[in-house]
Design a protein around this motif. Structure first.
Motif, PDB file in Angstrom:
ATOM      1  N   THR A  14       0.899  -1.044   0.020  1.00 25.14           N
ATOM      2  CA  THR A  14       0.037   0.005  -0.073  1.00 25.14           C
ATOM      3  C   THR A  14       0.862   1.228   0.126  1.00 25.14           C
ATOM      4  O   THR A  14       1.906   1.331   0.873  1.00 25.14           O
ATOM      5  CB  THR A  14      -0.992   0.117   1.245  1.00 25.14           C
ATOM      6  N   PRO A  15       0.833   2.172  -0.874  1.00 23.45           N
ATOM      7  CA  PRO A  15       1.326   3.351  -0.885  1.00 23.45           C
ATOM      8  C   PRO A  15       1.187   4.211   0.405  1.00 23.45           C
ATOM      9  O   PRO A  15       0.239   4.223   0.983  1.00 23.45           O
ATOM     10  CB  PRO A  15       0.929   3.903  -1.921  1.00 23.45           C
ATOM     11  N   PRO A  16       2.417   5.159   0.739  1.00 23.03           N
ATOM     12  CA  PRO A  16       2.239   5.928   1.781  1.00 23.03           C
ATOM     13  C   PRO A  16       0.909   6.719   1.877  1.00 23.03           C
ATOM     14  O   PRO A  16       0.285   6.786   3.121  1.00 23.03           O
ATOM     15  CB  PRO A  16       3.474   6.640   1.755  1.00 23.03           C
ATOM     16  N   GLU A  17       0.384   7.368   0.974  1.00 20.93           N
ATOM     17  CA  GLU A  17      -0.534   8.260   1.004  1.00 20.93           C
ATOM     18  C   GLU A  17      -2.021   7.451   1.124  1.00 20.93           C
ATOM     19  O   GLU A  17      -2.966   8.009   1.729  1.00 20.93           O
ATOM     20  CB  GLU A  17      -0.893   9.102  -0.024  1.00 20.93           C
ATOM     21  N   ARG A  18      -1.862   6.122   1.052  1.00 18.60           N
ATOM     22  CA  ARG A  18      -3.193   5.469   1.362  1.00 18.60           C
ATOM     23  C   ARG A  18      -3.286   4.636   2.596  1.00 18.60           C
ATOM     24  O   ARG A  18      -4.265   3.956   3.008  1.00 18.60           O
ATOM     25  CB  ARG A  18      -3.512   4.419   0.233  1.00 18.60           C
ATOM     26  N   ARG A  19      -2.123   4.826   3.347  1.00 17.59           N
ATOM     27  CA  ARG A  19      -2.069   3.997   4.768  1.00 17.59           C
ATOM     28  C   ARG A  19      -2.687   5.150   5.714  1.00 17.59           C
ATOM     29  O   ARG A  19      -2.630   6.315   5.732  1.00 17.59           O
ATOM     30  CB  ARG A  19      -0.753   3.770   4.976  1.00 17.59           C
ATOM     31  N   ARG A  20      -3.293   4.549   6.740  1.00 17.07           N
ATOM     32  CA  ARG A  20      -3.952   5.308   7.866  1.00 17.07           C
ATOM     33  C   ARG A  20      -2.743   5.548   8.870  1.00 17.07           C
ATOM     34  O   ARG A  20      -2.990   5.012  10.030  1.00 17.07           O
ATOM     35  CB  ARG A  20      -5.141   4.581   8.547  1.00 17.07           C
ATOM     36  N   VAL A  21      -1.786   6.199   8.335  1.00 17.78           N
ATOM     37  CA  VAL A  21      -0.648   6.638   9.277  1.00 17.78           C
ATOM     38  C   VAL A  21      -0.440   8.099   9.201  1.00 17.78           C
ATOM     39  O   VAL A  21      -0.487   8.562   8.236  1.00 17.78           O
ATOM     40  CB  VAL A  21       0.579   5.927   8.631  1.00 17.78           C
ATOM     41  N   GLY A  22      -0.143   8.388  10.556  1.00 17.35           N
ATOM     42  CA  GLY A  22       0.361   9.904  10.534  1.00 17.35           C
ATOM     43  C   GLY A  22       1.954   9.878  11.085  1.00 17.35           C
ATOM     44  O   GLY A  22       2.287   9.176  11.905  1.00 17.35           O
ATOM     45  N   VAL A  23       2.621  10.783  10.560  1.00 17.66           N
ATOM     46  CA  VAL A  23       4.045  10.808  10.909  1.00 17.66           C
ATOM     47  C   VAL A  23       4.259  12.254  11.302  1.00 17.66           C
ATOM     48  O   VAL A  23       4.049  13.199  10.658  1.00 17.66           O
ATOM     49  CB  VAL A  23       4.668  10.520   9.610  1.00 17.66           C
ATOM     50  N   VAL A  24       4.942  12.398  12.474  1.00 16.17           N
ATOM     51  CA  VAL A  24       5.841  13.468  13.054  1.00 16.17           C
ATOM     52  C   VAL A  24       7.165  13.401  12.566  1.00 16.17           C
ATOM     53  O   VAL A  24       7.919  12.796  13.321  1.00 16.17           O
ATOM     54  CB  VAL A  24       5.285  13.904  14.360  1.00 16.17           C
ATOM     55  N   PHE A  25       7.730  14.193  11.876  1.00 17.06           N
ATOM     56  CA  PHE A  25       9.328  14.057  11.734  1.00 17.06           C
ATOM     57  C   PHE A  25       9.980  14.798  12.418  1.00 17.06           C
ATOM     58  O   PHE A  25       9.640  15.842  13.194  1.00 17.06           O
ATOM     59  CB  PHE A  25       9.788  14.530  10.149  1.00 17.06           C
ATOM     60  N   GLN A  26      11.239  14.508  12.538  1.00 16.53           N
ATOM     61  CA  GLN A  26      12.370  15.345  13.418  1.00 16.53           C
ATOM     62  C   GLN A  26      12.091  16.719  13.429  1.00 16.53           C
ATOM     63  O   GLN A  26      12.062  17.567  14.332  1.00 16.53           O
ATOM     64  CB  GLN A  26      13.435  14.602  13.622  1.00 16.53           C
TER      65      GLN A  26
END
Length: 345
Positions: free
Chosen positions: A66-78
């Motif tokens: 599954t490509p990143p934009e379609r994952r139910r994932v939130g990311v906070v980068f450094q």
């Protein structure tokens, strides 16, 4: 939604090969030295680094393809990576817009999240007009605005100064406690891990070396890195009852009973220094040479060479009384009651 992952990523001579499970509402901290593979693991979960093997499943659904934009994932980068040309409001609204929410609805979601992180009055500001702590909160709001089943935090407090970090850590803890999804916190800071996480997973060289709750790991470190992380002296040897043979004729005595391959750990504060061989109760005494002395909070931390290399914490007054300086010959002592011995297997 439970996260179940086996992350295998190969890059040149380095291979990451770890298993991770994170339950809904749980925060897991991934710790390790530089180059251990922490950020690689986070990027693999986000879909930003391709897997060489293994899998990533969320609520039983395989996300490996599954490509990143379609994952139910939130990311906070450094470094937060806020869009510099967008306001705080539009940064937070970006995720919902990508999910198909119309502009008005996305702005409503953004407004609610900015209110929750205490930045409602900063909604129209661009990132360059935000402080470090404010930018971190906008990045967190942006990650949470997509209602992620998995929240990934990559060293989220590393860019902050000490005072802002303290305040933001407390606020982040409140938001993580309210987050119903799974959370992975990547950090090198043991305090961030101990305050924010329910469980710790420690990796070295791309492999898991220890995992468990904070109490278990701080009581029984299993590698030198973990011992340094929690501030303990750690030695490996062969146990025979209350005695653990570290090397040659050097043994340490503990109140615990161990047999076979074993660890012995004790705090630097448990090490007493004497100008000559002490009499009396200490079971563990040995000659040592001071090799280094540095300030450590309100005390001093000294490094001692000898049959074993140890760190000891002493007060400035004690240091002056002992006339401590590199090359000074001393005797070190640790009471058996101050040591912990436990099986290495």
């Amino acid at each position: 939604m439970t996260v179940d992952a086996h992350l295998v990523v190969r890059r040149g001579d380095f291979e990451l090969d770890i298993a991770l499970t994170i339950e809904p509402g749980e925060t897991v901290a991934l710790l390790g030295p530089n180059g251990a593979g922490k950020t690689t693991a986070l990027r693999a979960l986000a879909g930003l680094a391709p897997l060489s093997g293994g899998h990533v499943t969320l609520a039983g659904q395989d996300l490996s393809a599954t490509p990143p934009e379609r994952r139910r994932v939130g990311v906070v980068f450094q470094d937060y990576l806020l869009f510099p040309h967008l306001s705080a409001r539009d940064n937070v609204a970006f995720g919902p817009r990508r999910q198909g929410v119309d502009r008005r609805g996305a702005h409503a979601i953004a407004d609610r999240w900015l209110e929750r992180v205490g930045l409602a009055e900063f909604a129209r500001r661009k990132p360059r007009h935000l402080s470090g702590g404010q930018a971190q909160r906008v990045a967190l709001a942006r990650a949470l605005a997509v209602d992620p089943a998995l929240l990934l935090l990559d060293e989220p407090l590393a860019a902050l100064d000490a005072r802002t970090r303290l305040e933001t850590r407390a606020e982040l803890r409140r938001h993580l406690a309210a987050h119903p999804g799974a959370t992975l916190l990547v950090t090198h800071d043991p305090l961030d891990a101990l305050v924010l996480a329910d469980r710790l997973v420690i990796i070295e060289g791309g492999r898991v070396v220890q995992e468990g709750d904070a109490a278990t790991i701080t009581a029984r470190p299993r590698t030198d890195y973990v011992a340094q992380l929690v501030g303990l002296n750690l030695f490996r040897g062969r146990g025979d009852g209350h005695v653990v043979r570290i090397s040659g004729d050097f043994v340490l005595t503990a109140t615990d009973v161990v047999h076979g391959d074993a660890f012995v750990a004790f705090s630097p504060a448990a090490v007493a220094l004497h100008p000559r061989q002490p009499d009396g109760s200490p079971r563990n005494t040995w000659p040592a040479v001071l090799t280094d002395i540095q300030r450590h909070g309100d005390n001093l931390r000294v490094r001692l060479a000898g049959p074993i290399v140890v760190a000891a914490d002493i007060t400035p007054a004690a240091a002056a009384q002992l006339d401590l300086q590199p090359g000074r010959e001393l005797w070190a002592a640790v009471k058996a009651s101050e040591t912990r011995a436990y099986p290495a297997a």
